[in-house]
Design a protein around this motif. Structure first.
Motif, PDB file in Angstrom:
ATOM      1  N   HIS A 124      33.482 103.422  37.641  1.00 41.78           N
ATOM      2  CA  HIS A 124      32.912 104.453  38.523  1.00 41.78           C
ATOM      3  C   HIS A 124      31.746 103.866  39.280  1.00 41.78           C
ATOM      4  N   ILE A 125      31.719 104.153  40.572  1.00 35.29           N
ATOM      5  CA  ILE A 125      30.621 103.746  41.447  1.00 35.29           C
ATOM      6  C   ILE A 125      29.838 104.985  41.830  1.00 35.29           C
ATOM      7  N   GLY A 126      28.556 104.820  41.986  1.00 37.82           N
ATOM      8  CA  GLY A 126      27.743 105.953  42.408  1.00 37.82           C
ATOM      9  C   GLY A 126      26.387 105.497  42.904  1.00 37.82           C
ATOM     10  N   TRP A 127      25.552 106.469  43.219  1.00 35.86           N
ATOM     11  CA  TRP A 127      24.156 106.208  43.579  1.00 35.86           C
ATOM     12  C   TRP A 127      23.302 106.555  42.371  1.00 35.86           C
ATOM     13  N   TYR A 128      22.333 105.698  42.080  1.00 37.78           N
ATOM     14  CA  TYR A 128      21.520 105.878  40.879  1.00 37.78           C
ATOM     15  C   TYR A 128      20.034 105.728  41.199  1.00 37.78           C
ATOM     16  N   THR A 213      19.892 103.139  44.346  1.00 32.86           N
ATOM     17  CA  THR A 213      20.779 101.989  44.412  1.00 32.86           C
ATOM     18  C   THR A 213      22.235 102.376  44.221  1.00 32.86           C
ATOM     19  N   TYR A 214      23.101 101.661  44.902  1.00 31.46           N
ATOM     20  CA  TYR A 214      24.542 101.664  44.619  1.00 31.46           C
ATOM     21  C   TYR A 214      24.712 100.907  43.313  1.00 31.46           C
ATOM     22  N   TRP A 215      25.414 101.504  42.354  1.00 34.85           N
ATOM     23  CA  TRP A 215      25.659 100.799  41.095  1.00 34.85           C
ATOM     24  C   TRP A 215      26.959 101.318  40.498  1.00 34.85           C
ATOM     25  N   TYR A 216      27.361 100.766  39.393  1.00 36.00           N
ATOM     26  CA  TYR A 216      28.694 101.051  38.882  1.00 36.00           C
ATOM     27  C   TYR A 216      28.710 100.896  37.372  1.00 36.00           C
ATOM     28  N   SER A 217      29.649 101.562  36.777  1.00 31.18           N
ATOM     29  CA  SER A 217      29.875 101.412  35.343  1.00 31.18           C
ATOM     30  C   SER A 217      31.358 101.099  35.139  1.00 31.18           C
ATOM     31  N   PRO A 218      31.701 100.313  34.103  1.00 32.87           N
ATOM     32  CA  PRO A 218      30.771  99.802  33.093  1.00 32.87           C
ATOM     33  C   PRO A 218      29.924  98.654  33.626  1.00 32.87           C
ATOM     34  N   GLN A 219      28.714  98.580  33.127  1.00 29.86           N
ATOM     35  CA  GLN A 219      27.809  97.509  33.536  1.00 29.86           C
ATOM     36  C   GLN A 219      26.706  97.396  32.489  1.00 29.86           C
ATOM     37  N   TRP A 220      26.443  96.161  32.081  1.00 27.17           N
ATOM     38  CA  TRP A 220      25.480  95.927  30.998  1.00 27.17           C
ATOM     39  C   TRP A 220      24.056  96.310  31.355  1.00 27.17           C
ATOM     40  N   LEU A 221      23.709  96.351  32.652  1.00 28.53           N
ATOM     41  CA  LEU A 221      22.314  96.573  33.043  1.00 28.53           C
ATOM     42  C   LEU A 221      21.796  97.940  32.600  1.00 28.53           C
ATOM     43  N   GLU A 229      22.559 109.096  37.532  1.00 28.69           N
ATOM     44  CA  GLU A 229      23.353 109.202  38.756  1.00 28.69           C
ATOM     45  C   GLU A 229      22.898 110.373  39.614  1.00 28.69           C
ATOM     46  N   VAL A 230      22.904 110.139  40.912  1.00 31.97           N
ATOM     47  CA  VAL A 230      22.644 111.194  41.895  1.00 31.97           C
ATOM     48  C   VAL A 230      23.963 111.899  42.193  1.00 31.97           C
ATOM     49  N   LYS A 231      23.959 113.211  42.135  1.00 30.90           N
ATOM     50  CA  LYS A 231      25.177 113.977  42.399  1.00 30.90           C
ATOM     51  C   LYS A 231      25.430 114.047  43.902  1.00 30.90           C
ATOM     52  N   LEU A 232      26.509 113.414  44.341  1.00 27.99           N
ATOM     53  CA  LEU A 232      26.970 113.500  45.723  1.00 27.99           C
ATOM     54  C   LEU A 232      27.981 114.634  45.826  1.00 27.99           C
ATOM     55  N   PRO A 233      28.376 115.050  47.029  1.00 25.82           N
ATOM     56  CA  PRO A 233      29.426 116.065  47.143  1.00 25.82           C
ATOM     57  C   PRO A 233      30.651 115.658  46.344  1.00 25.82           C
ATOM     58  N   ALA A 234      31.248 116.592  45.646  1.00 23.78           N
ATOM     59  CA  ALA A 234      32.306 116.293  44.687  1.00 23.78           C
ATOM     60  C   ALA A 234      33.472 115.555  45.339  1.00 23.78           C
ATOM     61  N   TYR A 235      34.014 114.605  44.588  1.00 26.70           N
ATOM     62  CA  TYR A 235      35.193 113.875  45.043  1.00 26.70           C
ATOM     63  C   TYR A 235      36.425 114.764  44.943  1.00 26.70           C
ATOM     64  N   GLU A 236      37.225 114.759  45.987  1.00 26.80           N
ATOM     65  CA  GLU A 236      38.531 115.411  45.983  1.00 26.80           C
ATOM     66  C   GLU A 236      39.542 114.432  46.542  1.00 26.80           C
ATOM     67  N   GLU A 237      40.753 114.494  46.052  1.00 28.36           N
ATOM     68  CA  GLU A 237      41.794 113.569  46.492  1.00 28.36           C
ATOM     69  C   GLU A 237      41.896 113.563  48.013  1.00 28.36           C
ATOM     70  N   GLY A 238      41.776 112.372  48.613  1.00 26.71           N
ATOM     71  CA  GLY A 238      41.899 112.237  50.054  1.00 26.71           C
ATOM     72  C   GLY A 238      40.596 112.361  50.813  1.00 26.71           C
ATOM     73  N   VAL A 246      33.796 109.636  55.510  1.00 22.69           N
ATOM     74  CA  VAL A 246      33.574 109.906  54.087  1.00 22.69           C
ATOM     75  C   VAL A 246      32.256 110.638  53.879  1.00 22.69           C
ATOM     76  N   ALA A 247      32.326 111.729  53.123  1.00 22.53           N
ATOM     77  CA  ALA A 247      31.126 112.501  52.797  1.00 22.53           C
ATOM     78  C   ALA A 247      31.235 113.025  51.367  1.00 22.53           C
ATOM     79  N   CYS A 248      31.836 112.238  50.491  1.00 21.96           N
ATOM     80  CA  CYS A 248      32.045 112.681  49.106  1.00 21.96           C
ATOM     81  C   CYS A 248      31.732 111.538  48.148  1.00 21.96           C
ATOM     82  N   ALA A 249      31.642 111.887  46.881  1.00 20.35           N
ATOM     83  CA  ALA A 249      31.348 110.907  45.843  1.00 20.35           C
ATOM     84  C   ALA A 249      32.506 109.932  45.666  1.00 20.35           C
ATOM     85  N   TYR A 250      32.237 108.863  44.956  1.00 21.06           N
ATOM     86  CA  TYR A 250      33.274 107.913  44.589  1.00 21.06           C
ATOM     87  C   TYR A 250      34.071 108.463  43.401  1.00 21.06           C
ATOM     88  N   PRO A 251      35.342 108.126  43.315  1.00 20.24           N
ATOM     89  CA  PRO A 251      36.149 108.622  42.189  1.00 20.24           C
ATOM     90  C   PRO A 251      35.905 107.828  40.916  1.00 20.24           C
TER      91      PRO A 251
END
Length: 319
Positions: A124-128, A213-221, A229-238, A246-251
């Motif tokens: 999972h990728i997101g903003w943190y 920051t853009y960051w991702y899991s899994p990640q040891w840091l 994580e910062v909540k972005l607009p919910a991800y929906e298919e497509g 793009v104006a939604c979270a990463y899946p």
């Protein structure tokens, strides 16, 4: 680690240790084991983030010490790695974060690449933001409130706006589109690599400064710098189908393995082993932390992990 994606999934980890996901394009590099007729050899694509190096380190160690293969590794960028796999310059990719265009082209249409099954890890990728800042300012974890803190996130590189720190420019991310489409007072700034991004985050944390920051899991840091994580607009298919809109979270993306189709058919016990290879986020992070924090080589870390987890990897060995 796509997006580590295209429009589908943007993205979670040297040396192989902490170079960025944007490693040099080495798709033209020939493996010293390529076309070694009759030899028990395997060539694995290794991405530059540490989690991917942990996968390859453990697979290589077990292939060599339990199954008697010689293993070569070649570092290739994410999308070119599919070309290398299709053409047989590498035999397997052990951590793909979702490349639907390449999957359609090579798996469905050309059939030169075969699915190798789930890795067992969900990416999972997101903003943190750092958890120490989120505890003092809990509203920062909603994207709608980020502009309130833009002045706190400014750096000399962000041009008077808040800084959104990304890693390598070669990562495929949605961040520039997100900043634009969500009308945020932020500037995407590329650290240049995963290593450089980690160095900056560690410095911010040492000084107790806020960051986005853009960051991702899994990640040891996350073990060293707790982040929220910062909540972005919910991800929906497509919702990420058009990269510019793009104006939604990463899946959340189950990470996959892929094999060269010929290797999948004729690779014998090595191919069977790689299909069976499946572990947990905790397993991967354990090895990643030894590589990144304890400064062990991937092979040293793999040996230590294998010694502790025989019951995990023994079922991967083909009978």
């Amino acid at each position: 680690m796509r997006v580590r994606t295209t429009s589908a999934v943007a993205g979670v980890s040297a040396l192989l240790l902490l170079t960025g996901c944007g490693a040099a394009d080495m798709t033209e590099q020939a493996s010293p084991f390529a076309n070694a007729r009759g030899a028990k050899t395997v060539t694995l694509s290794v991405q530059s983030w540490v989690g991917a190096q942990a996968n390859v380190g453990v697979a290589r160690y077990l292939l060599e010490h339990e199954l008697g293969y010689r293993v070569d590794t070649v570092q290739v960028d994410e999308v070119p790695a599919w070309d290398a796999l299709s053409q047989g310059r590498v035999d397997a990719i052990l951590e793909d974060w979702g490349h639907p265009e390449q999957e359609k082209r090579y798996v469905e249409d050309k059939r030169t690449i075969a699915p190798g099954g789930d890795l067992g890890v969900t990416g999972h990728i997101g903003w943190y933001v750092p958890t120490y800042f989120a505890k003092r300012h809990p509203d920062v974890t909603d994207w709608k409130n980020l502009d309130r803190y833009a002045d706190r996130m400014r750096t000399p590189e962000s041009g008077g706006r808040g800084q959104l720190l990304d890693g390598s420019p070669s990562y495929v991310t949605n961040d520039k589109a997100l900043v634009t489409n969500l009308k945020l007072d932020y500037q995407v700034v590329f650290a240049g690599s995963e290593a450089a991004q980690i160095t900056q985050l560690k410095q911010f944390a040492k000084e107790g400064k806020p960051f986005l920051t853009y960051w991702y899991s899994p990640q040891w840091l996350f073990e060293k710098i707790p982040m929220t994580e910062v909540k972005l607009p919910a991800y929906e298919e497509g919702c990420d189908a058009d990269a510019a809109k793009v104006a939604c979270a990463y899946p959340h993306t189950p990470l996959k393995k892929y094999l060269n189709a010929d290797f999948a058919r004729t690779g014998g016990r090595a191919a069977a082993f790689l299909k069976n290879f499946k572990w947990t986020t905790e397993d991967q992070n354990e090895v990643s932390l030894m590589i990144a924090d304890d400064k062990l080589t991937p092979q040293e870390a793999a040996r230590k992990w294998a010694d502790r987890h025989r019951s995990t990897w023994r079922p991967w060995l083909p009978s």
